[in-house]
Design a protein around this motif. Sequence first.
Motif, PDB file in Angstrom:
ATOM      1  N   GLU A  79       0.816  -1.210   0.000  1.00  0.00           N
ATOM      2  CA  GLU A  79       0.000   0.000   0.000  1.00  0.00           C
ATOM      3  C   GLU A  79       0.851   1.262   0.000  1.00  0.00           C
ATOM      4  O   GLU A  79       0.507   2.257  -0.647  1.00  0.00           O
ATOM      5  N   VAL A  80       1.981   1.239   0.723  1.00  0.00           N
ATOM      6  CA  VAL A  80       2.748   2.477   0.908  1.00  0.00           C
ATOM      7  C   VAL A  80       4.032   2.529   0.082  1.00  0.00           C
ATOM      8  O   VAL A  80       4.663   3.587   0.005  1.00  0.00           O
ATOM      9  N   TRP A  81       4.443   1.428  -0.515  1.00  0.00           N
ATOM     10  CA  TRP A  81       5.709   1.419  -1.247  1.00  0.00           C
ATOM     11  C   TRP A  81       5.500   1.619  -2.732  1.00  0.00           C
ATOM     12  O   TRP A  81       4.592   1.045  -3.338  1.00  0.00           O
ATOM     13  N   ASP A  82       6.341   2.455  -3.320  1.00  0.00           N
ATOM     14  CA  ASP A  82       6.303   2.722  -4.761  1.00  0.00           C
ATOM     15  C   ASP A  82       7.758   2.816  -5.214  1.00  0.00           C
ATOM     16  O   ASP A  82       8.451   3.794  -4.907  1.00  0.00           O
ATOM     17  N   THR A  83       8.233   1.825  -5.936  1.00  0.00           N
ATOM     18  CA  THR A  83       9.646   1.763  -6.330  1.00  0.00           C
ATOM     19  C   THR A  83      10.043   2.964  -7.170  1.00  0.00           C
ATOM     20  O   THR A  83      11.106   3.566  -6.963  1.00  0.00           O
ATOM     21  N   ASP A  84       9.208   3.326  -8.130  1.00  0.00           N
ATOM     22  CA  ASP A  84       9.532   4.467  -8.992  1.00  0.00           C
ATOM     23  C   ASP A  84       9.630   5.759  -8.168  1.00  0.00           C
ATOM     24  O   ASP A  84      10.544   6.575  -8.378  1.00  0.00           O
ATOM     25  N   ALA A  85       8.685   5.945  -7.248  1.00  0.00           N
ATOM     26  CA  ALA A  85       8.726   7.139  -6.405  1.00  0.00           C
ATOM     27  C   ALA A  85       9.971   7.155  -5.530  1.00  0.00           C
ATOM     28  O   ALA A  85      10.603   8.202  -5.342  1.00  0.00           O
ATOM     29  N   ALA A  86      10.350   5.995  -5.000  1.00  0.00           N
ATOM     30  CA  ALA A  86      11.546   5.920  -4.157  1.00  0.00           C
ATOM     31  C   ALA A  86      12.795   6.274  -4.949  1.00  0.00           C
ATOM     32  O   ALA A  86      13.662   7.025  -4.474  1.00  0.00           O
ATOM     33  N   LEU A  87      12.905   5.755  -6.162  1.00  0.00           N
ATOM     34  CA  LEU A  87      14.070   6.061  -6.992  1.00  0.00           C
ATOM     35  C   LEU A  87      14.121   7.552  -7.326  1.00  0.00           C
ATOM     36  O   LEU A  87      15.205   8.164  -7.318  1.00  0.00           O
ATOM     37  N   MET A  88      12.964   8.135  -7.609  1.00  0.00           N
ATOM     38  CA  MET A  88      12.934   9.569  -7.889  1.00  0.00           C
ATOM     39  C   MET A  88      13.312  10.378  -6.661  1.00  0.00           C
ATOM     40  O   MET A  88      14.006  11.404  -6.761  1.00  0.00           O
ATOM     41  N   TYR A  89      12.867   9.930  -5.483  1.00  0.00           N
ATOM     42  CA  TYR A  89      13.207  10.667  -4.261  1.00  0.00           C
ATOM     43  C   TYR A  89      14.707  10.629  -3.998  1.00  0.00           C
ATOM     44  O   TYR A  89      15.321  11.656  -3.689  1.00  0.00           O
TER      45      TYR A  89
END
Length: 446
Positions: A79-89
């Motif tokens: 629910e809370v994890w997004d690989t693409d968002a993490a890489l962008m962050y």
Amino acid sequence: MSKLNPRTTKYEFLGPPGAFLISIGVPSMIYGLYYGCSEQTGGCPPPTLTLSKLTSEITTLPLTLPLHELSWWKGLWHEVWDTDAALMYFAWYAFCVVAWRVLPGDQVEGIRMRDGNVKKYKINAFSTFLLALGLVTGVIFRYGPENFTFLYERWIGFATAAILMSVFQAFGVYAISFREGALLAQGGNSGNWVYDWYIGRQLNPTLSIFGAEFDIKSFNELRPGLILWALIDISMMCEQAVRRGGIGGVTDSMWLVLLFQVGYIADGLYNEPAILTTMDITTDGFGFMLSVGDLAWVPFVYSLQARYLVFRPLLLGPVATALIIAVNATGYHIFREANGQKNDFRNGKDTRGLEYFTTESGSKLITSGWWGRSRHPNYFGDLLMALAWSLPTGFETPITYFYVTYFAVLLIHRQRRDDENCEKKYGKDWDKYKKIVPYRIIPYVY
């Protein structure tokens, strides 16, 4: 070093139990404000969280959560994890580090520390902000606002990445605080690892990056989280523009939030040297308290009003707009004038005839101007601005006023900490000062 790093004998935040609960509570509140006020969950608050429905649903909930079931944890993580968002962050954080190293900036000295050393800080946060703002503006004008809505669409993934970065940094700086010669924060050397990990054990943890001394605390204070807050607001504006037919359809309420918050951020970054005399830099260690505050709490909680206005657009009209601008302008004037008086006084510049008295320790305490009206007039200005940031959301829900409520509690707590430290530092002179300046934050009120 044992004399320079005495053992901490007094806890704050109710000691280790409080530190543990806050360490769990802050990330939980970030998620709670999202799920309690978002389009994805159905409103602000969602219909399922209304009091009548909540009361009836509580009786049907299981008495215990299935924490022992792996499937429950997998579902929560999904629910809370997004690989693409993490890489962008993480790419964003790296961008800020590279900009700090590459962009030119003055070397400004901080205050003398108790070991006799004076740290130098590279001042280029405002340049980093302008670079990021220029790149984002170019993307929006070249490709349209629909190409900068991903911060809204992937909000929960970005928040999770920021929280994980905060945890990682807190463990990292706690580990390096045991290096020989490390100057510890006087409040973070209790010997209890939970408390010291939270409050911050080392005063100024540093690393060598690209051949330069990288001060983690001052870098986090202004760059990755604060600038990201501005970018999130812009992304919210872009999302609203897409839904309302273009930039021309953006509501006056959204423009106000954008103007106030991005203006506040720009002002803080432009006046970067002013943070070098704040308690965060001079007194507090760097641990989870500051890492999660700088990297996760600031960008993802403070942007709540802009996120709300995406799915609850509000047209204010000229009268309400003018009144809200007046509230913000008054707060900004008090905030900037008060801080300007203090910084000019400390740096020996023109202080416009400010009155003061000299303590037995040789320090000088201002007793006129804004600092003669209250002991923390800058906090009063901050509170007025915080109120102005919430007013554009109207009065449909109290959740968008969380920021000003939280900020009032935070500033009162900080004021009490400041007063306690000053009482230790100045002794009976502080009692004399309190008689001359009796009000803490708001003149004639508190």
